[in-house]
Write a protein that holds these residues in place. Structure first.
Motif, PDB file in Angstrom:
ATOM      1  N   PHE A 105       1.308  -5.287   8.880  1.00 14.63           N
ATOM      2  CA  PHE A 105       1.507  -4.013   9.575  1.00 14.63           C
ATOM      3  C   PHE A 105       2.272  -3.053   8.684  1.00 14.63           C
ATOM      4  O   PHE A 105       3.378  -3.340   8.229  1.00 14.63           O
ATOM      5  CB  PHE A 105       2.276  -4.230  10.881  1.00 14.63           C
ATOM      6  CG  PHE A 105       2.728  -2.949  11.536  1.00 14.63           C
ATOM      7  CD1 PHE A 105       1.836  -1.917  11.776  1.00 14.63           C
ATOM      8  CD2 PHE A 105       4.054  -2.770  11.900  1.00 14.63           C
ATOM      9  CE1 PHE A 105       2.252  -0.733  12.373  1.00 14.63           C
ATOM     10  CE2 PHE A 105       4.486  -1.593  12.502  1.00 14.63           C
ATOM     11  CZ  PHE A 105       3.580  -0.576  12.731  1.00 14.63           C
ATOM     12  N   SER A 106       1.656  -1.906   8.414  1.00 13.95           N
ATOM     13  CA  SER A 106       2.300  -0.875   7.600  1.00 13.95           C
ATOM     14  C   SER A 106       1.805   0.494   8.022  1.00 13.95           C
ATOM     15  O   SER A 106       0.607   0.685   8.233  1.00 13.95           O
ATOM     16  CB  SER A 106       1.998  -1.099   6.110  1.00 13.95           C
ATOM     17  OG  SER A 106       2.433   0.007   5.338  1.00 13.95           O
ATOM     18  N   MET A 107       2.713   1.430   8.119  1.00 13.29           N
ATOM     19  CA  MET A 107       2.367   2.820   8.418  1.00 13.29           C
ATOM     20  C   MET A 107       2.390   3.678   7.157  1.00 13.29           C
ATOM     21  O   MET A 107       2.565   4.894   7.226  1.00 13.29           O
ATOM     22  CB  MET A 107       3.322   3.383   9.467  1.00 13.29           C
ATOM     23  CG  MET A 107       3.209   2.727  10.836  1.00 13.29           C
ATOM     24  SD  MET A 107       1.605   2.978  11.638  1.00 13.29           S
ATOM     25  CE  MET A 107       1.753   4.678  12.181  1.00 13.29           C
ATOM     26  N   GLN A 166       1.164  -3.787  -1.580  1.00 16.53           N
ATOM     27  CA  GLN A 166       0.114  -3.776  -0.570  1.00 16.53           C
ATOM     28  C   GLN A 166      -1.215  -4.309  -1.085  1.00 16.53           C
ATOM     29  O   GLN A 166      -1.899  -5.079  -0.400  1.00 16.53           O
ATOM     30  CB  GLN A 166      -0.060  -2.359  -0.023  1.00 16.53           C
ATOM     31  CG  GLN A 166      -1.166  -2.236   1.014  1.00 16.53           C
ATOM     32  CD  GLN A 166      -1.073  -0.961   1.793  1.00 16.53           C
ATOM     33  OE1 GLN A 166      -0.151  -0.768   2.574  1.00 16.53           O
ATOM     34  NE2 GLN A 166      -2.046  -0.070   1.589  1.00 16.53           N
ATOM     35  N   ARG A 167      -1.613  -3.904  -2.275  1.00 15.16           N
ATOM     36  CA  ARG A 167      -2.909  -4.346  -2.795  1.00 15.16           C
ATOM     37  C   ARG A 167      -2.951  -5.857  -2.985  1.00 15.16           C
ATOM     38  O   ARG A 167      -3.989  -6.491  -2.767  1.00 15.16           O
ATOM     39  CB  ARG A 167      -3.215  -3.628  -4.106  1.00 15.16           C
ATOM     40  CG  ARG A 167      -3.541  -2.142  -3.929  1.00 15.16           C
ATOM     41  CD  ARG A 167      -3.671  -1.446  -5.266  1.00 15.16           C
ATOM     42  NE  ARG A 167      -4.665  -2.092  -6.111  1.00 15.16           N
ATOM     43  CZ  ARG A 167      -4.741  -1.917  -7.430  1.00 15.16           C
ATOM     44  NH1 ARG A 167      -3.850  -1.125  -8.039  1.00 15.16           N
ATOM     45  NH2 ARG A 167      -5.668  -2.516  -8.140  1.00 15.16           N
ATOM     46  N   LYS A 168      -1.833  -6.440  -3.378  1.00 13.07           N
ATOM     47  CA  LYS A 168      -1.764  -7.895  -3.527  1.00 13.07           C
ATOM     48  C   LYS A 168      -1.869  -8.571  -2.169  1.00 13.07           C
ATOM     49  O   LYS A 168      -2.563  -9.603  -2.022  1.00 13.07           O
ATOM     50  CB  LYS A 168      -0.451  -8.282  -4.213  1.00 13.07           C
ATOM     51  CG  LYS A 168      -0.365  -9.745  -4.631  1.00 13.07           C
ATOM     52  CD  LYS A 168      -1.304 -10.047  -5.784  1.00 13.07           C
ATOM     53  CE  LYS A 168      -1.074 -11.445  -6.328  1.00 13.07           C
ATOM     54  NZ  LYS A 168      -1.944 -11.750  -7.483  1.00 13.07           N
ATOM     55  N   HIS A 228      -1.809   2.977   9.683  1.00 11.72           N
ATOM     56  CA  HIS A 228      -1.822   4.328  10.239  1.00 11.72           C
ATOM     57  C   HIS A 228      -3.145   5.034   9.991  1.00 11.72           C
ATOM     58  O   HIS A 228      -3.412   6.077  10.575  1.00 11.72           O
ATOM     59  CB  HIS A 228      -0.685   5.150   9.635  1.00 11.72           C
ATOM     60  CG  HIS A 228      -0.771   5.323   8.148  1.00 11.72           C
ATOM     61  ND1 HIS A 228      -1.030   4.287   7.283  1.00 11.72           N
ATOM     62  CD2 HIS A 228      -0.627   6.415   7.357  1.00 11.72           C
ATOM     63  CE1 HIS A 228      -1.035   4.720   6.046  1.00 11.72           C
ATOM     64  NE2 HIS A 228      -0.805   6.009   6.053  1.00 11.72           N
ATOM     65  N   GLY A 229      -3.965   4.487   9.111  1.00 11.90           N
ATOM     66  CA  GLY A 229      -5.264   5.102   8.829  1.00 11.90           C
ATOM     67  C   GLY A 229      -5.232   6.095   7.694  1.00 11.90           C
ATOM     68  O   GLY A 229      -6.161   6.899   7.551  1.00 11.90           O
ATOM     69  N   GLY A 230      -4.199   6.059   6.862  1.00 13.60           N
ATOM     70  CA  GLY A 230      -4.182   6.902   5.669  1.00 13.60           C
ATOM     71  C   GLY A 230      -5.323   6.513   4.738  1.00 13.60           C
ATOM     72  O   GLY A 230      -5.709   5.344   4.667  1.00 13.60           O
ATOM     73  N   ILE A 231      -5.853   7.486   4.012  1.00 12.86           N
ATOM     74  CA  ILE A 231      -7.070   7.248   3.236  1.00 12.86           C
ATOM     75  C   ILE A 231      -6.874   6.199   2.155  1.00 12.86           C
ATOM     76  O   ILE A 231      -7.776   5.388   1.879  1.00 12.86           O
ATOM     77  CB  ILE A 231      -7.602   8.577   2.630  1.00 12.86           C
ATOM     78  CG1 ILE A 231      -8.980   8.369   1.992  1.00 12.86           C
ATOM     79  CG2 ILE A 231      -6.594   9.166   1.651  1.00 12.86           C
ATOM     80  CD1 ILE A 231     -10.042   7.918   2.936  1.00 12.86           C
ATOM     81  N   LEU A 232      -5.707   6.147   1.514  1.00 16.51           N
ATOM     82  CA  LEU A 232      -5.484   5.141   0.476  1.00 16.51           C
ATOM     83  C   LEU A 232      -5.455   3.735   1.072  1.00 16.51           C
ATOM     84  O   LEU A 232      -6.014   2.795   0.497  1.00 16.51           O
ATOM     85  CB  LEU A 232      -4.191   5.427  -0.281  1.00 16.51           C
ATOM     86  CG  LEU A 232      -4.175   6.689  -1.149  1.00 16.51           C
ATOM     87  CD1 LEU A 232      -2.829   6.844  -1.840  1.00 16.51           C
ATOM     88  CD2 LEU A 232      -5.283   6.664  -2.181  1.00 16.51           C
ATOM     89  N   SER A 233      -4.810   3.586   2.215  1.00 15.71           N
ATOM     90  CA  SER A 233      -4.779   2.288   2.877  1.00 15.71           C
ATOM     91  C   SER A 233      -6.169   1.879   3.335  1.00 15.71           C
ATOM     92  O   SER A 233      -6.552   0.701   3.227  1.00 15.71           O
ATOM     93  CB  SER A 233      -3.816   2.330   4.074  1.00 15.71           C
ATOM     94  OG  SER A 233      -2.479   2.472   3.645  1.00 15.71           O
ATOM     95  N   ALA A 249     -10.738  -1.604   2.671  1.00 17.66           N
ATOM     96  CA  ALA A 249     -12.195  -1.691   2.535  1.00 17.66           C
ATOM     97  C   ALA A 249     -12.580  -2.387   1.238  1.00 17.66           C
ATOM     98  O   ALA A 249     -13.515  -3.193   1.214  1.00 17.66           O
ATOM     99  CB  ALA A 249     -12.802  -0.289   2.594  1.00 17.66           C
ATOM    100  N   PHE A 250     -11.873  -2.096   0.169  1.00 20.15           N
ATOM    101  CA  PHE A 250     -12.158  -2.706  -1.131  1.00 20.15           C
ATOM    102  C   PHE A 250     -11.999  -4.224  -1.078  1.00 20.15           C
ATOM    103  O   PHE A 250     -12.730  -4.962  -1.750  1.00 20.15           O
ATOM    104  CB  PHE A 250     -11.225  -2.106  -2.184  1.00 20.15           C
ATOM    105  CG  PHE A 250     -11.541  -2.501  -3.596  1.00 20.15           C
ATOM    106  CD1 PHE A 250     -12.485  -1.802  -4.336  1.00 20.15           C
ATOM    107  CD2 PHE A 250     -10.896  -3.580  -4.195  1.00 20.15           C
ATOM    108  CE1 PHE A 250     -12.782  -2.173  -5.640  1.00 20.15           C
ATOM    109  CE2 PHE A 250     -11.189  -3.954  -5.496  1.00 20.15           C
ATOM    110  CZ  PHE A 250     -12.133  -3.249  -6.226  1.00 20.15           C
ATOM    111  N   ASN A 251     -11.049  -4.696  -0.257  1.00 14.72           N
ATOM    112  CA  ASN A 251     -10.781  -6.130  -0.161  1.00 14.72           C
ATOM    113  C   ASN A 251     -11.441  -6.776   1.052  1.00 14.72           C
ATOM    114  O   ASN A 251     -11.238  -7.969   1.290  1.00 14.72           O
ATOM    115  CB  ASN A 251      -9.273  -6.373  -0.111  1.00 14.72           C
ATOM    116  CG  ASN A 251      -8.590  -6.091  -1.438  1.00 14.72           C
ATOM    117  OD1 ASN A 251      -8.700  -6.852  -2.384  1.00 14.72           O
ATOM    118  ND2 ASN A 251      -7.886  -4.965  -1.519  1.00 14.72           N
TER     119      ASN A 251
END
Length: 536
Positions: A310-312, A364-366, A379-384, A389-391
């Motif tokens: 969980f992260s915003m 986060q990526r790890k 939160h639905g930020g584009i980078l997150s 999606a990439f993973n």
């Protein structure tokens, strides 16, 4: 012996010749490289850390390709890039401090007009701090300073567009938060995607005539906010610092050579892009992945049932969240069998169990690439969204403002996520949705398919961004990439010219027929009355 000496002499001569040829080729290659090297001024008024995840690898790549890059940015969020000149504007960091002190909870939810008022002042201040900075003013006043290209944050920084006019340079926009109709406008798209508002909250996803009409009103309202709230503040700065007319700014607003958007068609929806709009979603994925701290690595590895993350995001702090949201989430996590990693700026939570791992900063990526991760609550930020999606990680989105609502809806439509509303969420609904996304295999399957599509590209997003940037340099701004004013107008794209002609003719025909009909009826009635009148 003499024959052997001659052979050695011949070999030595041949080696010298090869060495000289190699040196000549190297010098020639360097000359060609420097011939195409450009002087680039990159201006980033971001006061948040997230966009610099995109900026950093992009700037590094341009420097490595031999370009002379000058970067204007805040102090805190962009590390020094070797080979680039940095101009740090300390007041940009103050913007973030002021925003963090704003009481969002007491004013939540904000209306669109209230949000626009706050955000427009934020962007006005960021443009002002940059243009008034002594080092930036030094660039503007030095007649010997020259730039071939200006790269900047695209949206709501109109006053900074004057830099391209001042230096007679091509203008490149970087849209870190995806895209919307205003980005299409700047890129010269005469047929903007009217179903992509700047603030998607409350926007209809239906396709009925009523939905389309409501959305047209919605976009019209946003256009009015752009013209009445955002643009005037920027226009005042533009006139003051560049001593030009409003018409001059309107001209440069439609003169972007290139628009790099942090989006990709595999993320839920394809777009009708014009040639100078390039999708570069995942550009930051080229950076090395940070390792997890040992305690967190063990926490992940030993999670037999799996982990919820969980992260915003980097920008939203816990104090901005309504208190009931934190309470509901903690109670839900305590009831569920999965371990939880919670990114929070809090030191601890009341009655926190050992199954919840709390940290204010996480790799986060790890985390998203770990095989034990079952769900990402974001939160639905584009980078997150891109990283998940990439993973191939299923999601639950808790959108809070601006593009997050649109991002969340696209993920829901793609079958990789569910969406929770902060205003209506309950403990029961939250628990049920978490179980649904983790236990229903369709979400993981759809997420895996999305990951395969996003990864399947001819070049990496970073290579794509750099290639098109250098394409614009090679072709002196590449004006041929922009859609001509005569090629496709808004009326033509939506067939409004045909519709107006068609309905105009039909309407004219109806009017003529109606008028003729009325005239005939009157003529018919008139003799009839006369016959009655003359009957003996």
């Amino acid at each position: 012996m003499p024959q052997y000496t001659n052979e050695r002499r011949n070999v030595r001569t041949l080696c010298n010749m090869v060495g000289r040829m190699a040196s000549a080729l190297l010098v020639l290659g360097l000359c060609l490289s420097f011939t195409h090297a450009a002087h680039i001024l990159a201006v980033f008024s971001y006061s948040f850390p997230a966009p610099f995840l995109l900026v950093t690898p992009y700037m590094k790549a341009l420097v490595q390709n031999g370009h002379q890059v000058t970067i204007v940015s805040s102090f805190n969020h962009l590390t020094d890039i070797e080979g680039a000149r940095h101009i740090r504007v300390q007041l940009l960091d103050q913007l973030m401090h002021d925003l963090l002190n704003y009481d969002f909870i007491s004013n939540y939810p904000l209306s669109k007009w209230a949000q626009s008022t706050i955000i427009s002042q934020f962007f006005r201040n960021s443009s002002y701090y940059i243009l008034s900075d002594p080092q930036v003013q030094g660039l503007l006043r030095d007649p010997n300073v020259h730039f071939d290209m200006i790269i900047l944050q695209a949206s709501h920084t109109d006053a900074l567009y004057g830099l391209a006019q001042h230096f007679k340079a091509s203008l490149v926009g970087l849209s870190a938060y995806g895209t919307a109709w205003n980005i299409d406008y700047l890129a010269g798209n005469k047929a903007p995607s009217v179903y992509e508002p700047m603030q998607p909250e409350g926007y209809s996803n239906g396709i009925s005539l009523v939905d389309r009409f409501i959305n047209w009103v919605y976009i019209t309202e946003e256009w009015l906010m752009d013209r009445m709230i955002f643009l005037p503040k920027q226009l005042d700065l533009y006139k003051h610092y560049f001593n030009r007319t409003a018409e001059s700014l309107y001209e440069i607003r439609r003169n972007f050579s290139l628009m790099l958007i942090n989006h990709h068609f595999s993320l839920g929806r394809a777009r009708s892009n014009v040639p100078n709009v390039i999708e570069i979603a995942g550009m930051h994925m080229s950076e090395p992945i940070e390792d997890l701290e040992p305690a967190l690595q063990r926490f992940m590895d030993e999670a037999v049932d799996g982990v919820i993350y969980f992260s915003m995001g980097l920008e939203i702090v816990d104090k901005w969240l309504p208190p009931h949201v934190l309470t509901i989430l903690q109670e839900a996590f305590e009831q569920l069998p999965w371990r939880v990693i919670w990114k929070s700026d809090l030191e601890t939570l009341p009655n926190k169990s050992d199954r919840i791992y709390l940290s204010h900063m996480l790799a986060q990526r790890k985390l998203l690439s770990h095989s034990n991760l079952k769900l990402f609550i974001t939160h639905g930020g584009i980078l997150s969204i891109i990283e998940a999606a990439f993973n191939g990680v299923p999601m639950i989105c808790l959108p809070m403002y601006y593009d997050q609502f649109g991002n969340a809806e696209r993920m829901k439509q793609a079958g990789v996520a569910q969406v929770l509303s902060m205003a209506t969420m309950t403990l029961e609904s939250t628990t049920q949705i978490i179980k649904e996304v983790i236990e229903n295999p369709k979400y993981a399957k759809n997420a895996e398919q999305m990951a395969m599509r996003l990864r399947d590209q001819p070049m990496s997003p970073l290579e794509t961004a750099v290639w098109w940037t250098e394409y614009v340099i090679r072709h002196k701004g590449a004006p041929h990439m922009r859609l001509s004013e005569q090629d496709m107008s808004f009326m033509q794209y939506y067939s409004l010219d045909i519709a107006s002609m068609l309905f105009g003719r039909i309407g004219l025909a109806i009017i003529i027929v109606t008028c003729v009909g009325i005239k005939l009826l009157r003529l018919l009635k008139k003799p009839f009355v006369l016959r009655i009148y003359h009957v003996p």
